[in-house]
Design a protein around this motif. Structure first.
Motif, PDB file in Angstrom:
ATOM      1  N   MET A   1       0.847  -1.193   0.000  1.00 23.25           N
ATOM      2  CA  MET A   1       0.000   0.000   0.000  1.00 23.25           C
ATOM      3  C   MET A   1       0.879   1.240   0.000  1.00 23.25           C
ATOM      4  N   SER A   2       0.622   2.126  -0.902  1.00 22.98           N
ATOM      5  CA  SER A   2       1.377   3.368  -0.971  1.00 22.98           C
ATOM      6  C   SER A   2       0.585   4.466  -0.281  1.00 22.98           C
ATOM      7  N   GLY A   3       1.233   5.172   0.643  1.00 16.66           N
ATOM      8  CA  GLY A   3       0.532   6.194   1.408  1.00 16.66           C
ATOM      9  C   GLY A   3       0.936   7.586   0.994  1.00 16.66           C
ATOM     10  N   PRO A   4       0.368   8.604   1.679  1.00 17.55           N
ATOM     11  CA  PRO A   4       0.703   9.994   1.389  1.00 17.55           C
ATOM     12  C   PRO A   4       2.160  10.309   1.704  1.00 17.55           C
ATOM     13  N   ARG A   5       2.656  11.342   1.089  1.00 19.86           N
ATOM     14  CA  ARG A   5       4.016  11.816   1.351  1.00 19.86           C
ATOM     15  C   ARG A   5       4.098  12.311   2.789  1.00 19.86           C
ATOM     16  N   ALA A   6       5.097  11.849   3.534  1.00 14.22           N
ATOM     17  CA  ALA A   6       5.165  12.132   4.965  1.00 14.22           C
ATOM     18  C   ALA A   6       6.180  13.216   5.294  1.00 14.22           C
ATOM     19  N   GLY A   7       5.766  14.124   6.142  1.00 11.77           N
ATOM     20  CA  GLY A   7       6.653  15.120   6.712  1.00 11.77           C
ATOM     21  C   GLY A   7       6.403  15.209   8.202  1.00 11.77           C
ATOM     22  N   ALA A   8       7.304  15.851   8.921  1.00 12.55           N
ATOM     23  CA  ALA A   8       7.148  15.998  10.366  1.00 12.55           C
ATOM     24  C   ALA A   8       7.642  17.366  10.793  1.00 12.55           C
ATOM     25  N   PHE A   9       7.084  17.852  11.898  1.00  8.18           N
ATOM     26  CA  PHE A   9       7.510  19.121  12.471  1.00  8.18           C
ATOM     27  C   PHE A   9       8.742  18.908  13.351  1.00  8.18           C
ATOM     28  N   ALA A  10       9.584  19.944  13.405  1.00  9.14           N
ATOM     29  CA  ALA A  10      10.741  19.927  14.301  1.00  9.14           C
ATOM     30  C   ALA A  10      11.139  21.360  14.614  1.00  9.14           C
ATOM     31  N   TYR A  11      11.822  21.523  15.733  1.00  7.45           N
ATOM     32  CA  TYR A  11      12.416  22.807  16.100  1.00  7.45           C
ATOM     33  C   TYR A  11      13.903  22.776  15.757  1.00  7.45           C
ATOM     34  N   PRO A  12      14.501  23.921  15.475  1.00  6.04           N
ATOM     35  CA  PRO A  12      15.946  23.919  15.225  1.00  6.04           C
ATOM     36  C   PRO A  12      16.748  23.328  16.379  1.00  6.04           C
ATOM     37  N   TRP A  13      16.305  23.565  17.622  1.00  9.56           N
ATOM     38  CA  TRP A  13      17.078  23.050  18.755  1.00  9.56           C
ATOM     39  C   TRP A  13      16.984  21.536  18.901  1.00  9.56           C
ATOM     40  N   ASP A  14      16.082  20.898  18.169  1.00  8.44           N
ATOM     41  CA  ASP A  14      16.073  19.436  18.125  1.00  8.44           C
ATOM     42  C   ASP A  14      17.236  18.889  17.295  1.00  8.44           C
ATOM     43  N   VAL A  15      17.704  19.695  16.353  1.00  4.27           N
ATOM     44  CA  VAL A  15      18.685  19.246  15.362  1.00  4.27           C
ATOM     45  C   VAL A  15      20.043  19.909  15.567  1.00  4.27           C
ATOM     46  N   ASP A  16      20.035  21.210  15.783  1.00  7.59           N
ATOM     47  CA  ASP A  16      21.278  21.977  15.911  1.00  7.59           C
ATOM     48  C   ASP A  16      22.071  21.484  17.121  1.00  7.59           C
ATOM     49  N   GLY A  17      23.280  21.034  16.893  1.00  9.68           N
ATOM     50  CA  GLY A  17      24.124  20.536  17.974  1.00  9.68           C
ATOM     51  C   GLY A  17      23.969  19.057  18.268  1.00  9.68           C
ATOM     52  N   ASP A  18      23.120  18.371  17.497  1.00 14.61           N
ATOM     53  CA  ASP A  18      22.954  16.923  17.664  1.00 14.61           C
ATOM     54  C   ASP A  18      23.277  16.243  16.343  1.00 14.61           C
ATOM     55  N   PRO A  19      24.492  15.739  16.162  1.00 11.52           N
ATOM     56  CA  PRO A  19      24.874  15.148  14.879  1.00 11.52           C
ATOM     57  C   PRO A  19      24.019  13.951  14.479  1.00 11.52           C
ATOM     58  N   ALA A  20      23.385  13.289  15.448  1.00  5.64           N
ATOM     59  CA  ALA A  20      22.594  12.100  15.121  1.00  5.64           C
ATOM     60  C   ALA A  20      21.178  12.427  14.670  1.00  5.64           C
ATOM     61  N   ALA A  21      20.704  13.628  14.957  1.00  5.22           N
ATOM     62  CA  ALA A  21      19.295  13.948  14.709  1.00  5.22           C
ATOM     63  C   ALA A  21      18.896  13.880  13.235  1.00  5.22           C
ATOM     64  N   PRO A  22      19.647  14.449  12.300  1.00  2.00           N
ATOM     65  CA  PRO A  22      19.211  14.388  10.892  1.00  2.00           C
ATOM     66  C   PRO A  22      19.048  12.966  10.388  1.00  2.00           C
ATOM     67  N   GLY A  23      20.001  12.098  10.706  1.00  2.00           N
ATOM     68  CA  GLY A  23      19.902  10.716  10.255  1.00  2.00           C
ATOM     69  C   GLY A  23      18.722   9.997  10.872  1.00  2.00           C
TER      70      GLY A  23
END
Length: 380
Positions: A1-23
């Motif tokens: 089954m193919s579903g809708p294109r998925a996106g998610a919300f995030a804050y910059p502080w969830d990602v900035d300074g955390d090298p593992a977050a993008p992956g």
């Protein structure tokens, strides 16, 4: 089954300074991240960040350096974030996310700003009892509109963003969950929320008058309509002959504000830049998902982000290329149901949603994200 294109919300502080977050986010099966670039004050959990667990955003702020040339000499202007998102936190997070192949869209909160109300109380919504809502800038005021339209343009078209989502692009009102909120003693339904959100600042009083409604009579009518609610004897009543001119001022003001904000973003952004509004098909609705006329807003923007029950109302007015994104909560601790995600995606798809926005990848626990990952992989 193919579903809708998925996106998610995030804050910059969830990602900035955390090298593992993008992956980690890319591994969920997402196509994009909607990343905050202008946001209201908040206290947020960061369950995985190596440097912190709680981020306290003390005031509404832009999460990048604002353009001094745009704002020089203007009493109403955005403020940069403090230590919770220093410098170009948005830019650093966007670059890190893009390196994994994720598309980044900016997330811009407009008519929700308690610092503005504290520093410039005259800009706030005023209810029929004379109480100010310092978290709710009144979009009927020309100076507020000028601020928010320029903010939309600057915060949306950030380097690295392929599109934007404008939240609170319309009337804001009572429903905010203000700090240490204690307004739940009397249950307020949609009608009561609307009446408590009607603004009586000088600009709105003038607007009601131009539509043929005496603002003093209207304020008295609102108080009378709400009297049974406070007494516990029944729901709110109507405004009689004042209902139509009141609605006309509010709807017309929201429409022109949305038109101006979208036009400003398009003028500042490159070709192909997508503009979506967080929206509700009920024109009376105030808040993050602002009330709209579906036919009008879908003729104006590239699409909307809406709660699942509301997607079908917009789908009835969709055009070729219209983006309909369903907003689904996946944080168990905030009332979300990641275990129902596959089922909810199916319902959203049937209602016409071609995309998803999962709220909120940065706030969710590892367990919640594991359930999301499994659900998205099953949908393919």
């Amino acid at each position: 089954m193919s579903g809708p294109r998925a996106g998610a919300f995030a804050y910059p502080w969830d990602v900035d300074g955390d090298p593992a977050a993008p992956g980690l986010l890319a591994d969920l099966g997402l196509a994009q991240v909607t990343l905050a670039s202008a946001y209201h004050s908040t206290r947020a959990l960061t369950p995985r960040h190596p440097a912190h667990r709680i981020v306290t955003a003390e005031h509404a702020a832009v999460l990048y350096p604002p353009d001094p040339g745009r704002w020089a000499g203007r009493p109403l202007r955005p403020h940069p974030a403090g230590e919770w998102a220093p410098g170009d936190s948005f830019g650093r997070a966007a670059e890190a996310l893009a390196a994994t192949g994720l598309q980044v869209h900016s997330w811009v909160v407009l008519a929700h700003n308690s610092r503005l109300g504290a520093e410039h109380p005259e800009t706030s919504v005023v209810n029929a009892y004379g109480d100010r809502y310092p978290w709710a800038p009144c979009i009927g005021r020309p100076d507020v509109r000028a601020l928010l339209v320029d903010l939309a343009a600057e915060a949306a078209a950030r380097p690295g963003a392929a599109g934007t989502e404008l939240e609170s692009c319309g009337w804001y009102g009572l429903a905010h969950l203000h700090a240490h909120d204690k307004t739940g003693g009397v249950a307020l339904g949609e009608r009561e929320q609307y009446l408590m959100s009607l603004c009586f600042c000088p600009s709105c009083r003038e607007g009601y008058g131009n539509e043929g409604a005496d603002p003093g009579e209207l304020a008295a009518a609102v108080r009378a309509a709400l009297a049974p609610v406070w007494a516990g004897s029944g729901p709110a009543g109507g405004l009689g002959a004042l209902e139509a001119p009141t609605a006309a001022w509010r709807a017309g003001t929201a429409r022109t504000f949305q038109e101006a904000a979208v036009a400003a973003v398009r003028a500042a952004a490159p070709a192909g830049f997508r503009v979506l509004l967080h929206a509700d098909p009920d024109p009376y609705r105030c808040g993050a998902d602002s009330g709209t006329d579906p036919a009008h807003v879908l003729g104006l923007a590239d699409g909307v982000v809406a709660r699942p029950p509301r997607v079908a109302d917009f789908a009835a007015h969709a055009r070729p290329g219209t983006v309909l994104a369903a907003n689904l909560s996946v944080v168990t601790g905030m009332g979300g149901a990641p275990g129902r995600l596959a089922h909810d995606i199916g319902l959203a798809h049937e209602a016409g949603a071609g995309e998803l926005r999962l709220y909120h990848a940065g706030l969710a626990s590892d367990e919640d994200l594991a359930v999301v990952r499994a659900a998205l992989r099953k949908l393919g």
